[in-house]
Design an enzyme around this catalytic site. Sequence first.
Site, short mmCIF file in Angstrom:
data_model
loop_
_atom_site.label_atom_id
_atom_site.label_comp_id
_atom_site.label_asym_id
_atom_site.label_seq_id
_atom_site.Cartn_x
_atom_site.Cartn_y
_atom_site.Cartn_z
N ASP A 44 1.67 6.66 5.35
CA ASP A 44 0.76 5.75 4.96
C ASP A 44 1.13 4.75 3.60
O ASP A 44 0.37 3.95 3.03
CB ASP A 44 -0.73 6.27 4.61
CG ASP A 44 -2.02 5.52 4.87
OD1 ASP A 44 -1.82 4.31 5.55
OD2 ASP A 44 -2.90 5.65 4.51
N LYS A 73 0.92 -0.98 0.04
CA LYS A 73 -0.10 0.02 -0.12
C LYS A 73 0.88 1.30 -0.03
O LYS A 73 1.70 1.11 0.91
CB LYS A 73 -0.80 0.11 1.22
CG LYS A 73 -1.55 1.24 1.52
CD LYS A 73 -2.61 1.32 2.66
CE LYS A 73 -3.19 2.81 2.91
NZ LYS A 73 -3.84 2.56 4.29
N ARG A 129 -7.56 -0.45 1.21
CA ARG A 129 -8.14 -1.77 0.53
C ARG A 129 -8.46 -1.45 -0.88
O ARG A 129 -8.46 -2.55 -1.44
CB ARG A 129 -9.19 -2.14 1.39
CG ARG A 129 -10.56 -1.29 1.65
CD ARG A 129 -11.32 -1.81 2.96
NE ARG A 129 -10.88 -1.08 4.09
CZ ARG A 129 -11.47 -1.10 5.27
NH1 ARG A 129 -12.49 -1.98 5.30
NH2 ARG A 129 -10.84 -0.51 6.36
N GLU A 182 -9.28 3.77 2.28
CA GLU A 182 -8.71 3.94 0.84
C GLU A 182 -7.88 2.76 0.47
O GLU A 182 -7.60 2.33 -0.58
CB GLU A 182 -8.25 5.10 0.66
CG GLU A 182 -7.01 5.36 1.17
CD GLU A 182 -6.53 5.13 2.51
OE1 GLU A 182 -7.64 5.33 3.31
OE2 GLU A 182 -5.47 5.03 2.97
N LYS A 236 -10.33 12.91 7.89
CA LYS A 236 -9.76 12.83 9.21
C LYS A 236 -9.71 14.00 10.21
O LYS A 236 -9.57 15.00 9.55
CB LYS A 236 -8.18 12.27 9.07
CG LYS A 236 -7.98 10.97 8.65
CD LYS A 236 -6.68 10.28 8.42
CE LYS A 236 -6.41 8.93 7.86
NZ LYS A 236 -7.20 8.12 8.80
N1 BES Z 1 -4.18 4.68 6.80
C1 BES Z 1 -5.34 4.51 7.69
C2 BES Z 1 -4.87 3.44 8.89
C3 BES Z 1 -4.13 3.77 9.74
C4 BES Z 1 -4.68 4.59 11.15
C5 BES Z 1 -2.80 3.61 9.91
C6 BES Z 1 -3.77 4.88 12.18
C7 BES Z 1 -1.93 4.08 10.85
C8 BES Z 1 -2.45 4.74 11.82
C9 BES Z 1 -6.56 3.69 6.97
O1 BES Z 1 -6.46 4.41 5.56
C10 BES Z 1 -7.72 4.16 7.59
O2 BES Z 1 -7.92 5.58 7.55
N2 BES Z 1 -8.29 3.52 8.08
C11 BES Z 1 -9.65 3.64 8.60
C12 BES Z 1 -10.65 2.73 8.11
C13 BES Z 1 -12.03 3.09 8.81
C14 BES Z 1 -12.73 3.95 8.00
C15 BES Z 1 -12.95 1.70 8.35
C16 BES Z 1 -9.39 3.57 10.23
O3 BES Z 1 -8.56 2.64 10.53
O4 BES Z 1 -9.93 4.27 11.20
ZN ZN Z 2 -4.68 4.89 4.78
MN MN Z 3 -7.73 6.17 5.37
#
Ligand code: BES
Ligand code: ZN
Ligand code: MN
Length: 496
Positions: free
Chosen positions: A285, A262, A348, A346, A274
């Site tokens: 990321d 990724k 996935r 995103e 966010k």
């Molecule tokens: N890149 C983030 C995941 C992440 C969160 C990595 C904190 C490192 C630290 C990912 O793209 C994301 O935003 N995931 C969301 C998914 C949710 C919207 C289902 C998450 O984990 O909140």
């Molecule tokens: Zn992400």
């Molecule tokens: Mn994200």
Amino acid sequence: MLSSHFRAAPSPSHPLALLVGSGAALGATGKALDKTSGGAITRAMGHAGFKGNAGKTLTLIGLPGITHSHLILVGVGEGKKITRKSLEEAGGHAVATAQGARVKQLDIVAELPAAGKLTAAELAAHLAFGAELRTYRFDKYRTTEKPEDKPTLGALTMVTAKPEAAKKTYTPLRALAEAIAHTRDLVTEPANIIYPKSLAAECKKLEHLGLKVEVLGEAAMKKLGMGALLGVGQGSAQESHLVVLEWRGGKKGEKPVALVGKGVTFDTGGISIKPSGGMEEMKWDMAGSAAVIGTLRALAARKAKVNVVGVVGLVENMPGAEAQRPGDVVTSMSGQTIEVLNTDAEGRLVLADALHYTVTRFQPKVVVDLATLTGAIIVAIGSSRAGLYANNDRLAERLYEAGEATGERLWRMPLGEDYDAMINCDIADMKNISDGREAGSVTAAQFLQRFIGKTDWAHLDIAGTAWSKKPGAITPRGATAFGVRLLHDWIAKHYE
Ligand code: BES
Ligand code: ZN
Ligand code: MN
């Protein structure tokens, strides 16, 4: 990052690090110095309560009769339990202690109190590897740092009875250390410097090592039907890219091992934006892609006898007039449709197309993907291990073992029809988030599995391990390059 020299004898004036085993057991050099100093080392260890436990150090300065300015005693614990990993950690502790004492050079005596399973060459090479990794520092943008605040350590020497053999064992480890440092650089660089196009250009630079590097832009990906990946990047002014790195060091025609990463060079969340606090962390990321790039670099640099392909999906997730909206439906390269209920889920979407592309184009023996995929994996298992998902038990076991051996540790998580059902959708083949907050990391893995087909596959959710707020034995604060040592050792052991 410093690089090491190998010599048969220490310089008489340099600070010296000595390995000390359980029960304050000294090696031959330590014993000789203790005698010269009239037992001062033994006495100091006694007064300090230093018993040679792994991870503990004791610094002695200006001992009588001893020419070395400092003696840094580094605990390595029980002789029987000493491994490559524990030696690397000892090297790291030696360097961290030396840096704390602000010494300019350090000679590490590669000698254990009792002979173990490792050769003298392995002993010195792995000490050097750990010591070097701990000296990594990202100081490119520090232009006003005062000299007195800069690290002083400028030279590292391993003292070993077998300097030539040690150097030979060290050469491939040095290639790995350089790949790890490069990975850390890529992860640490801010998103105005590392974005899809510039990261693709970094990959291109690796061609001189004999890697074949192919870069696909948006037009090529559109032709392939990569609607899931392209949807993520559509709100960004930066063009999305997919990079394929191929190392063909193995038998001609033999199916490759595939690594998929990724590479979200910045994740604002998109329209599902966010919160601003901590958002700067989302520059990393792309750590999954950096680990894939680093692993390919390490294999190519040491001309590994194996076929490996790396595929990285590089996008920037931004809000904006052209960004995808919650509720949009996209069609992935596999033909499966996805309702994008949250534009922040995103990773996935990027991997869906990168994985499908990888398994259909290369028919790999096995595919492993790495992604900072979910905050939920941190809630589940914290940040000392990455989540491991796999559709094959032997593959899961082998990856787990590589994690234990290298210190990049994993913990297996479940997959199953019950979790899979949680991403079923009323208006498309699947939705990109499940309802509620349950099993967030599992449902993300379940989403990826829908794009794998029958290929042996493992997914590593590295959201908790890609970046560290505190230093580890061989990783300073910040980017860890998690995955490079793990995948490198797993490939070397099982596929080379
Ligand atoms: N890149 C983030 C995941 C992440 C969160 C990595 C904190 C490192 C630290 C990912 O793209 C994301 O935003 N995931 C969301 C998914 C949710 C919207 C289902 C998450 O984990 O909140
Ligand atoms: Zn992400
Ligand atoms: Mn994200």
